[in-house]
Design an enzyme around this catalytic site. Structure first.
Site, PDB file in Angstrom:
ATOM      1  N   GLY A 347     -28.387  29.453  75.456  1.00 49.57           N
ATOM      2  CA  GLY A 347     -27.119  29.565  76.160  1.00 49.57           C
ATOM      3  C   GLY A 347     -26.648  31.006  76.191  1.00 49.57           C
ATOM      4  O   GLY A 347     -27.348  31.930  75.779  1.00 49.57           O
ATOM      5  N   GLY A 352     -23.271  37.459  73.682  1.00 50.65           N
ATOM      6  CA  GLY A 352     -24.558  37.697  74.325  1.00 50.65           C
ATOM      7  C   GLY A 352     -25.355  36.409  74.351  1.00 50.65           C
ATOM      8  O   GLY A 352     -24.861  35.338  74.000  1.00 50.65           O
ATOM      9  N   ASP A 465     -10.392  30.968  66.221  1.00 51.88           N
ATOM     10  CA  ASP A 465     -10.997  30.477  67.467  1.00 51.88           C
ATOM     11  C   ASP A 465     -11.666  29.120  67.252  1.00 51.88           C
ATOM     12  O   ASP A 465     -12.768  28.880  67.738  1.00 51.88           O
ATOM     13  CB  ASP A 465     -12.008  31.490  67.995  1.00 51.88           C
TER      14      ASP A 465
END
Length: 658
Positions: A347, A352, A465
């Protein structure tokens, strides 16, 4: 630079030789012994501190070419820790460090709350104890590892024993090296190879006694196999049908296999010498170029480039940054990912691309490769190296190592075969695999992982997050929190922190963070509450605006709660598997976590207790926080889309139940 070249050259030459061996592989876990402390017990804080220092020192020291060392932390005190590492005689430099660093990072997981522990890998052993074991012969427990091929020559067991005895004599009488290796001709052109190794704190006599004890075990466990290994805390012996070792001492007496070839060596000496010189010149040229490139790339982590102030502060506070995380050579990673081929790609994220790899011992890995154009990715890379290398918990993804070579900056993780929660929870077909029992287990695992970050880890960490795509699922669908690129540390007693740069994911952000840049452990609690409600209903909070409900998931859940219809929130797929009391409790906890005032939200320790109790009376929730998000169907992270995100792009509504 010249001094650095002289220091690094021997290590690099040894590493290059290892890479050319067909049998080169990553450290492979063999076994451990933690029963010297019969029961798990709470270790004193001083002992834990000394133990962490000991493991860090052993990991750092293993980068030298010695291959062996021991140390004492807290010498002369009741909380003293004795530690030792010993790499196999043919393994030195970076290869030794990778093995020892891996062992140092895993031994506390394999031996939790133990005052003594031993862990074996195929290339090294690591030991620690609250008692001085240096120089003490220890042959129990012992481990046997058998190959898959059976012997076909009835004389092989005796020949194998005789040869291992000859290696024992070489290691303890002829060379005093405490290790020896070599090979011999068996029959019909077949060859066999052997190695004996003792812990280098032993005397020659103790080493001989230890190896003798291991050889005696072969007839009982292993004689019918062409390959085997028998090992104990003080020594090991290994025998196989291929050359599994590296020849490290060309001046030592040749093995029988090598002796047969000796008659032709003199006639070729001149040719070999000339070719060797030419190869050496070419290799030195390559090494000079390689070291220069590596020197430049290493400036990224040394602070020579312009880096955020908080990172420089961490470098000052965390001197052991590079000793806590194994460095994996780039060539291994290239080989395991087919040179970062598209076929291996899993993915793409803001950091990155991510690739799947397979090391030669079969270990599956996931490799995050920093994009050359990702400014935010560089910052996240530093965060991951600083934070996750120090974290060990069954509900956190495990970082195996990193690589900073040439222009590459890579993070190597354990591979999660079931991808992330996002791909299951919000997929119509895959969601059917998540029955209520599985979802409840995932909720509990995420809560325990967050509790570890907030209260029990070496560093007090706020994730910032937490979302479905940052929860990975292993083979048994156990959740593991990942992606610590936006994480921040908190000092003890600190309540909240402020940032001018709001980073995170719309739909999961606490309002005080999105609107004012204030974050705390309660920000993570809010994100957990959103995720909990998503797991229950099987829909994204960020896409709920466009559903038939016309409002956020939080507001919709709150209205159902006020109307006594909370079970209507439940994913219809769960109709035959859910337990109503458990669902109601989870919705209740979710609403407590997303309350508007951060002070009203529970801590993760309270959340874990509430999830585990069937009788605890929970406080009534207040109305949920503002709905913070953009009207998008796919969750969108500011860390993925913008280098300088602004809160001006966030829409806010405050909808209360009638």
């Amino acid at each position: 630079m010249e001094r650095k070249l002289l220091i690094t050259l021997p290590r690099f030459l040894g590493l290059m030789t290892l890479f050319t061996m067909s049998s080169a592989q990553s450290p492979n876990y063999v076994g451990d012994d933690c029963h010297s402390s019969t029961t798990e017990q709470a270790l004193t804080l001083t002992y834990q501190t000394n133990l962490n220092k000991t493991l860090s020192w052993l990991s750092s020291d293993s980068a030298t070419s010695k291959g062996y060392n021991h140390t004492i932390t807290g010498n002369g005190t009741v909380d003293a820790v004795y530690g030792l590492y010993d790499c196999r005689g043919d393994v030195t430099g970076s290869f030794c460090q990778f093995c020892v660093s891996t062992a140092a990072s895993e031994i506390l997981q394999r031996c939790p709350n133990k005052s003594s522990g031993v862990v074996w890998y195929n290339y090294c052993i690591l030991r620690y104890s609250n008692h001085n074991f240096f120089g003490i012969l220890t042959t129990t427990p012992s481990w046997e590892i058998l190959g898959s091929k059976n012997t076909t020559d009835p004389e092989e067991p005796q020949k194998a024993e005789d040869y291992m005895q000859s290696l024992r004599r070489e290691a303890t009488v002829e060379t005093n090296n405490l290790y020896a290796m070599g090979g011999f001709h068996l029959s019909h052109g077949e060859e066999r190879y052997g190695l004996v190794q003792c812990s280098r704190d032993l005397t020659n006599d103790d080493c001989s006694q230890c190896v003798e004890a291991m050889i005696d075990k072969v007839s009982q466990c292993c004689a019918a196999k062409q390959g085997w290994q028998v090992l104990s805390p003080s020594c090991l012996i290994k025998y196989d049908d291929y050359m599994f070792y590296q020849i490290t001492n060309p001046t030592s007496s040749p093995s029988p296999v090598e002796a047969k070839k000796g008659s032709t060596i003199n006639s070729r000496t001149l040719i070999i010498t000339i070719v060797s010189v030419l190869v050496a010149v070419a290799l030195l040229s390559f090494i000079a170029y390689y070291l220069w490139r590596r020197y430049l790339s290493n400036q990224v982590l040394s602070g020579s480039e312009t880096t955020p102030l908080y990172f420089h502060n961490h470098i000052q506070r965390e001197n052991a940054l590079n000793t806590d995380l194994p460095t994996i050579p780039l060539i291994w990673i290239r080989q395991s990912t087919n040179n970062f081929s598209e076929f291996s790609k899993l993915g793409q994220g803001g950091f990155g691309p991510v690739y799947k790899g397979n090391l030669e011992d079969g270990t599956e890995i996931a490799v995050k490769r920093l994009s050359q154009t990702s400014g935010q990715g560089l910052e996240e890379f530093k965060n991951e190296v600083i934070f996750i290398a120090k974290l060990q918990h069954r509900n956190l993804v495990r970082l195996l190592g990193c690589c900073i070579e040439e222009n590459e900056k890579l993070l190597v993780y354990e591979y999660m075969p079931n991808s992330d929660l996002n791909s299951h929870l919000f997929n119509e077909e895959k969601r059917k695999q998540l029955d209520w029992k599985s979802r409840l287990s995932i909720i509990n695992g995420i809560a325990k992982g967050l509790l570890y970050l907030h209260e029990d880890s070496r560093l007090r960490i706020i994730h910032r997050d937490l979302k479905a795509s940052n929860v990975l699922l292993d083979q048994e669908m156990n959740p593991k929190i990942s992606d610590f690129g936006l994480a921040r540390t908190f000092e003890k007693g600190q309540i909240q922190e402020n940032t001018n740069r709001v980073m995170g994911t719309y739909g999961y952000m606490a309002p005080e963070y999105a609107m004012e840049g204030l974050y705390s452990v309660k920000s993570d609690v809010f994100s957990f509450g959103v995720l909990l409600l998503e797991i229950i209903c099987g829909k994204r909070n960020s896409g709920f605006y466009h559903s038939e409900h016309g409002q956020s998931l939080l507001v919709y859940s709150w209205r159902l709660w006020c109307e006594g219809k909370s079970l209507e929130l439940l994913d219809p797929i769960l109709e035959k598997t859910y337990i109503s009391s458990e669902v109601m409790k989870c919705i209740h906890i979710g609403l407590l976590c997303v309350q508007e005032d951060a002070a009203d939200r529970p801590t993760m320790s309270a959340v874990v207790v509430m999830l585990a109790s069937d009788t605890m009376r929970l406080p009534d929730p207040r109305h949920p926080a503002f709905s913070v998000g953009r009207k998008i169907k796919e969750d969108e992270s500011t860390s993925r889309t913008s280098k300088e995100p602004s809160v001006n792009t966030v829409t806010v509504s405050n909808v209360l139940p009638r």
